[in-house]
Design a protein around this motif. Structure first.
Motif, PDB file in Angstrom:
ATOM      1  N   ALA A 244       0.840  -1.195   0.000  1.00 32.62           N
ATOM      2  CA  ALA A 244       0.000   0.000   0.000  1.00 32.62           C
ATOM      3  C   ALA A 244       0.877   1.248   0.000  1.00 32.62           C
ATOM      4  O   ALA A 244       1.960   1.268   0.595  1.00 32.62           O
ATOM      5  N   ASP A 245       0.417   2.289  -0.653  1.00 28.86           N
ATOM      6  CA  ASP A 245       1.159   3.545  -0.739  1.00 28.86           C
ATOM      7  C   ASP A 245       1.013   4.308   0.574  1.00 28.86           C
ATOM      8  O   ASP A 245      -0.101   4.702   0.947  1.00 28.86           O
ATOM      9  N   PRO A 246       2.116   4.540   1.316  1.00 27.48           N
ATOM     10  CA  PRO A 246       2.018   5.261   2.599  1.00 27.48           C
ATOM     11  C   PRO A 246       1.401   6.643   2.465  1.00 27.48           C
ATOM     12  O   PRO A 246       0.809   7.166   3.413  1.00 27.48           O
ATOM     13  N   LYS A 247       1.537   7.255   1.287  1.00 22.65           N
ATOM     14  CA  LYS A 247       0.978   8.602   1.083  1.00 22.65           C
ATOM     15  C   LYS A 247      -0.547   8.583   1.025  1.00 22.65           C
ATOM     16  O   LYS A 247      -1.185   9.629   1.179  1.00 22.65           O
ATOM     17  N   GLU A 248      -1.134   7.409   0.784  1.00 24.29           N
ATOM     18  CA  GLU A 248      -2.582   7.305   0.704  1.00 24.29           C
ATOM     19  C   GLU A 248      -3.188   6.770   1.997  1.00 24.29           C
ATOM     20  O   GLU A 248      -4.396   6.496   2.057  1.00 24.29           O
ATOM     21  N   VAL A 249      -2.357   6.646   3.038  1.00 26.15           N
ATOM     22  CA  VAL A 249      -2.811   6.084   4.313  1.00 26.15           C
ATOM     23  C   VAL A 249      -2.566   7.102   5.422  1.00 26.15           C
ATOM     24  O   VAL A 249      -1.533   7.788   5.431  1.00 26.15           O
ATOM     25  N   GLU A 250      -3.504   7.189   6.334  1.00 30.45           N
ATOM     26  CA  GLU A 250      -3.297   8.040   7.509  1.00 30.45           C
ATOM     27  C   GLU A 250      -2.387   7.297   8.484  1.00 30.45           C
ATOM     28  O   GLU A 250      -2.785   6.307   9.098  1.00 30.45           O
ATOM     29  N   LEU A 251      -1.150   7.767   8.602  1.00 31.03           N
ATOM     30  CA  LEU A 251      -0.166   7.093   9.443  1.00 31.03           C
ATOM     31  C   LEU A 251      -0.447   7.360  10.912  1.00 31.03           C
ATOM     32  O   LEU A 251      -0.707   8.494  11.321  1.00 31.03           O
ATOM     33  N   VAL A 252      -0.391   6.288  11.709  1.00 33.51           N
ATOM     34  CA  VAL A 252      -0.648   6.367  13.138  1.00 33.51           C
ATOM     35  C   VAL A 252       0.615   5.949  13.879  1.00 33.51           C
ATOM     36  O   VAL A 252       1.063   4.803  13.726  1.00 33.51           O
ATOM     37  N   PRO A 253       1.234   6.835  14.663  1.00 35.49           N
ATOM     38  CA  PRO A 253       2.453   6.474  15.396  1.00 35.49           C
ATOM     39  C   PRO A 253       2.253   5.219  16.237  1.00 35.49           C
ATOM     40  O   PRO A 253       1.236   5.058  16.909  1.00 35.49           O
ATOM     41  N   GLY A 254       3.216   4.324  16.167  1.00 31.72           N
ATOM     42  CA  GLY A 254       3.137   3.078  16.912  1.00 31.72           C
ATOM     43  C   GLY A 254       2.319   1.995  16.234  1.00 31.72           C
ATOM     44  O   GLY A 254       2.250   0.866  16.731  1.00 31.72           O
ATOM     45  N   PHE A 255       1.706   2.342  15.087  1.00 36.93           N
ATOM     46  CA  PHE A 255       0.904   1.347  14.359  1.00 36.93           C
ATOM     47  C   PHE A 255       1.315   1.244  12.899  1.00 36.93           C
ATOM     48  O   PHE A 255       1.546   0.145  12.383  1.00 36.93           O
ATOM     49  N   THR A 256       1.436   2.366  12.205  1.00 34.92           N
ATOM     50  CA  THR A 256       1.851   2.368  10.809  1.00 34.92           C
ATOM     51  C   THR A 256       2.986   3.354  10.607  1.00 34.92           C
ATOM     52  O   THR A 256       3.065   4.390  11.271  1.00 34.92           O
ATOM     53  N   ARG A 257       3.864   3.021   9.628  1.00 35.12           N
ATOM     54  CA  ARG A 257       5.043   3.867   9.395  1.00 35.12           C
ATOM     55  C   ARG A 257       5.454   3.784   7.939  1.00 35.12           C
ATOM     56  O   ARG A 257       5.387   2.716   7.324  1.00 35.12           O
ATOM     57  N   ASP A 258       5.871   4.909   7.377  1.00 35.96           N
ATOM     58  CA  ASP A 258       6.392   4.973   6.018  1.00 35.96           C
ATOM     59  C   ASP A 258       7.860   4.556   6.045  1.00 35.96           C
ATOM     60  O   ASP A 258       8.685   5.217   6.666  1.00 35.96           O
TER      61      ASP A 258
END
Length: 294
Positions: A244-258
């Motif tokens: 998945a493209d990180p730019k199209e996802v709302e990044l959540v600290p501690g859960f998702t990371r680019d």
């Protein structure tokens, strides 16, 4: 392609009429020029000669995202011989590992050559169509085979559809896949062991034709290309890398990371950190997003 219809929407609605290539070489040339984008395979050679004994030419040779050797065979329309022809060349490849290793070293470097995954060689057949007998046949063979249907749509659209995807035989008991038996991966906590099993089941269950390829550092989940890579459990979490493209996802600290510019095992630019079953539920939409893009 299984009844799929595409329409242009600029200046009114016009159907993009599906068609086959005028010649087999047109399909081969296009796929080879864009092989990494279309198939997730790094191109190595075209029309590769198998020597005077076998007396044949492999349409395309490549190396996939996990380091597995790949043979790609093409047919303009439907051809009952494409699978057997590909299996013939696959047998030749397994008998000429050193030659293939030299080719990889020359084209991709010594590191890629040292990491070839000989336990999972693949055959990809790209054709205008396949019969139900073809689909049945690949399920009877103990090899990793993908049947891929192509179509041109109008003047500027090209489509690929996976008709069947089969993984080769499971490893022997002494080398069972790590994710399939997570107790062999990590003894640091029952919770993470069970979490690894849950993630494995979710990823394998996303759709028909999903296969798992085990490397030492990660397990890759793929249709035609990787869509997720699951790393062995760390002390407090599991790491999954998605396409998945990180730019199209709302990044959540501690859960998702680019991790686009960060080195890591496996493939994918979006890192998902899983600590509980609730995290797996939260990640379900991201798994689907990556699966759809594969």
């Amino acid at each position: 392609m299984s009844g799929l219809k595409l329409f242009h929407t600029n200046g009114g609605v016009r159907e993009a009429v599906p068609r086959l290539a005028e010649a087999e070489a047109d399909v081969q040339g296009f796929v080879e020029a864009h092989m990494e984008t279309l198939l997730g395979v790094r191109f190595l050679a075209s029309e590769y000669g198998t020597g005077p004994v076998h007396g044949g030419r492999i349409d395309s040779l490549g190396l996939d995202e996990n380091g597995a050797p790949v043979i790609v065979e093409y047919k303009r329309a439907t051809d009952a011989g494409v699978i057997n022809q590909g299996l013939f060349y696959l047998a030749w490849l397994m008998d000429h590992r050193a030659e293939f290793g030299h080719l990889v070293r020359d084209r991709l470097g010594a590191t890629a050559a040292a990491q070839i995954l000989w336990s999972a060689p693949r055959l990809i057949c790209v054709a205008g169509d396949f019969t139900r007998y073809d689909v049945h046949a690949v399920r009877e063979h103990r090899r990793s085979i993908d049947l891929v249907r192509y179509r041109y749509f109008g003047a500027d659209l090209f489509g690929l559809e996976t008709v069947a995807s089969v993984t080769g035989p499971a490893p022997a008991a002494g080398v069972r896949r790590r994710v399939a038996r997570p107790s062999a991966v990590c003894g640091r906590g029952r919770a993470l062991v069970e979490l690894a099993v849950a993630v494995d089941e979710v990823l394998l269950g996303l759709g028909e034709g999903v296969t798992r390829v085990q490397r030492k550092q990660y397990a890759a989940y793929q249709r035609l290309r990787n869509f997720a890579c699951l790393c062995p459990p760390q002390q407090t979490k599991l790491l999954v890398y998605l396409k998945a493209d990180p730019k199209e996802v709302e990044l959540v600290p501690g859960f998702t990371r680019d991790v686009t510019r960060l080195g890591h095992h496996g493939t994918g630019d979006l890192e998902v950190q899983l600590r509980t079953e609730r995290d797996v539920e939260r990640a379900a939409e991201l798994f689907q997003l990556s699966f759809a893009a594969a």
